[in-house]
Design a protein around this motif. Structure first.
Motif, PDB file in Angstrom:
ATOM      1  N   THR A  78       0.802  -1.160   0.082  1.00 51.72           N
ATOM      2  CA  THR A  78      -0.096   0.022  -0.064  1.00 51.72           C
ATOM      3  C   THR A  78       0.904   1.352   0.008  1.00 51.72           C
ATOM      4  O   THR A  78       0.321   2.385   0.112  1.00 51.72           O
ATOM      5  N   ILE A  79       2.267   1.082   0.014  1.00 53.22           N
ATOM      6  CA  ILE A  79       2.964   2.331   0.089  1.00 53.22           C
ATOM      7  C   ILE A  79       3.011   2.909  -1.145  1.00 53.22           C
ATOM      8  O   ILE A  79       3.620   2.381  -2.339  1.00 53.22           O
ATOM      9  N   THR A  80       2.964   4.267  -1.536  1.00 54.63           N
ATOM     10  CA  THR A  80       2.922   5.051  -2.753  1.00 54.63           C
ATOM     11  C   THR A  80       3.903   6.134  -2.718  1.00 54.63           C
ATOM     12  O   THR A  80       3.917   6.806  -3.549  1.00 54.63           O
ATOM     13  N   THR A  81       4.427   6.696  -1.663  1.00 56.21           N
ATOM     14  CA  THR A  81       5.223   7.760  -1.352  1.00 56.21           C
ATOM     15  C   THR A  81       6.670   7.301  -0.908  1.00 56.21           C
ATOM     16  O   THR A  81       6.666   6.226  -0.220  1.00 56.21           O
ATOM     17  N   ALA A  84       7.371   7.041   3.087  1.00 55.25           N
ATOM     18  CA  ALA A  84       6.807   5.861   3.863  1.00 55.25           C
ATOM     19  C   ALA A  84       7.770   4.584   3.510  1.00 55.25           C
ATOM     20  O   ALA A  84       8.114   3.757   4.193  1.00 55.25           O
ATOM     21  N   ALA A  85       8.274   4.649   2.125  1.00 54.83           N
ATOM     22  CA  ALA A  85       9.032   3.521   1.629  1.00 54.83           C
ATOM     23  C   ALA A  85      10.489   3.346   2.391  1.00 54.83           C
ATOM     24  O   ALA A  85      10.821   2.494   2.935  1.00 54.83           O
ATOM     25  N   LEU A  86      10.887   4.706   2.773  1.00 52.21           N
ATOM     26  CA  LEU A  86      12.016   4.825   3.264  1.00 52.21           C
ATOM     27  C   LEU A  86      12.102   4.336   4.706  1.00 52.21           C
ATOM     28  O   LEU A  86      12.937   3.619   5.065  1.00 52.21           O
ATOM     29  N   ARG A  87      10.981   4.720   5.290  1.00 54.07           N
ATOM     30  CA  ARG A  87      10.872   4.130   6.946  1.00 54.07           C
ATOM     31  C   ARG A  87      10.746   2.660   6.724  1.00 54.07           C
ATOM     32  O   ARG A  87      11.199   2.157   7.689  1.00 54.07           O
ATOM     33  N   PHE A 173       7.238  -0.744  -3.518  1.00 51.77           N
ATOM     34  CA  PHE A 173       7.125  -0.319  -5.188  1.00 51.77           C
ATOM     35  C   PHE A 173       7.345  -1.502  -6.174  1.00 51.77           C
ATOM     36  O   PHE A 173       6.929  -1.356  -7.373  1.00 51.77           O
ATOM     37  N   PHE A 174       7.743  -2.708  -5.653  1.00 51.61           N
ATOM     38  CA  PHE A 174       7.780  -3.613  -6.419  1.00 51.61           C
ATOM     39  C   PHE A 174       6.611  -4.780  -6.083  1.00 51.61           C
ATOM     40  O   PHE A 174       6.350  -5.705  -6.718  1.00 51.61           O
ATOM     41  N   VAL A 175       5.747  -4.535  -4.856  1.00 55.53           N
ATOM     42  CA  VAL A 175       4.495  -5.347  -4.447  1.00 55.53           C
ATOM     43  C   VAL A 175       3.337  -4.194  -4.429  1.00 55.53           C
ATOM     44  O   VAL A 175       2.402  -4.792  -3.969  1.00 55.53           O
ATOM     45  N   LEU A 176       3.457  -3.169  -5.054  1.00 53.00           N
ATOM     46  CA  LEU A 176       2.335  -2.272  -5.154  1.00 53.00           C
ATOM     47  C   LEU A 176       1.031  -2.791  -5.900  1.00 53.00           C
ATOM     48  O   LEU A 176       1.100  -3.683  -6.921  1.00 53.00           O
ATOM     49  N   ARG A 211      14.697   4.414  -8.032  1.00 59.16           N
ATOM     50  CA  ARG A 211      15.072   4.865  -6.843  1.00 59.16           C
ATOM     51  C   ARG A 211      15.379   4.196  -5.717  1.00 59.16           C
ATOM     52  O   ARG A 211      16.406   3.938  -4.774  1.00 59.16           O
ATOM     53  N   MET A 212      14.549   3.245  -5.389  1.00 59.95           N
ATOM     54  CA  MET A 212      14.633   2.176  -4.571  1.00 59.95           C
ATOM     55  C   MET A 212      15.753   1.130  -4.791  1.00 59.95           C
ATOM     56  O   MET A 212      16.387   0.740  -3.935  1.00 59.95           O
TER      57      MET A 212
END
Length: 222
Positions: A78-81, A84-87, A173-176, A211-212
């Motif tokens: 559910t992460i789209t930003t 949030a992904a960095l955390r 971002f790879f499991v969105l 970026r990830m």
């Protein structure tokens, strides 16, 4: 000139066999495996983490449980930003040596195959220069084109294998969820304030994935 293709065909066929093995999930752990494929330029397949079995000895300290990183409460699907992904990554990947080892294996394998493909291409060009008296420029060009097409196909397979592994590791971002990915509107991107509610565009997702990958390479570098 067909008989001259055996030099690089053997190398490329070896890479394709490795890629096929990776796609089948039959490869060994990256801690001891030979280089596989990641693209990005691909590291080897990774076994999924095996749950640890708790000790049945009530007097034995549960040190493994104490050292285990806390289970994140956010679903990476559910992460789209980016914040949030960095955390999420800093609470999971950064605190899991096992996950870092697996990602290092992917990176190592990708780089290994890229070097192998490049070296084989250079060897093919050198062979053509050394055998000018028995081949034409048109034949040489066709041979290089054929080799490049094979490498392109192999690199695409390697990229797919990398994405599959990152999905298995639950990397943002790879499991969105597909429902959170949308096409870019004709009039341009939506306002950033609406991004979290409406998901991300396909172009935004591609940028976030790149970026990830950069973050994971920095976090897991040897």
């Amino acid at each position: 000139m067909a008989s001259d293709n055996s030099h690089d065909a053997a190398d490329l066929n070896s890479v394709l066999r490795t890629l096929s093995s990776l796609a089948a999930g039959s490869s060994q752990s990256t801690a001891s495996a030979q280089p596989q494929n990641i693209h990005p330029e691909t590291a080897g397949p990774i076994h999924r983490p095996t749950p640890e079995i708790a000790s049945h000895n009530p007097h034995q300290p549960q040190s493994n449980a104490l050292n285990r990183p806390a289970t994140p409460t956010v679903d990476p699907a559910t992460i789209t930003t980016w914040p949030a992904a960095l955390r999420y990554v800093m609470r999971t990947v950064a605190q899991s040596e096992e996950t870092q080892l697996r990602i290092r294996g992917l990176i190592r394998s990708q780089h290994s195959h890229e070097r192998q493909w490049w070296n084989s291409r250079e060897a093919l060009v050198k062979k053509q220069l050394d055998s000018k008296e028995v081949s034409t420029a048109k034949e040489d060009e066709a041979e290089i084109t054929n080799y490049d097409a094979k490498v392109y196909k192999a690199s695409a397979q390697m990229a797919d294998a990398l994405i599959a592994e990152l999905r298995g590791l639950r990397i943002p971002f790879f499991v969105l969820r597909s429902g959170l990915v949308r096409d870019s509107p004709a009039g341009g991107d939506v306002k950033s304030s609406d991004q979290a509610a409406s998901g991300v565009t396909r172009n935004e997702l591609a940028d976030l994935q790149r970026r990830m990958l950069e973050l994971l390479q920095d976090l897991c570098k040897e």
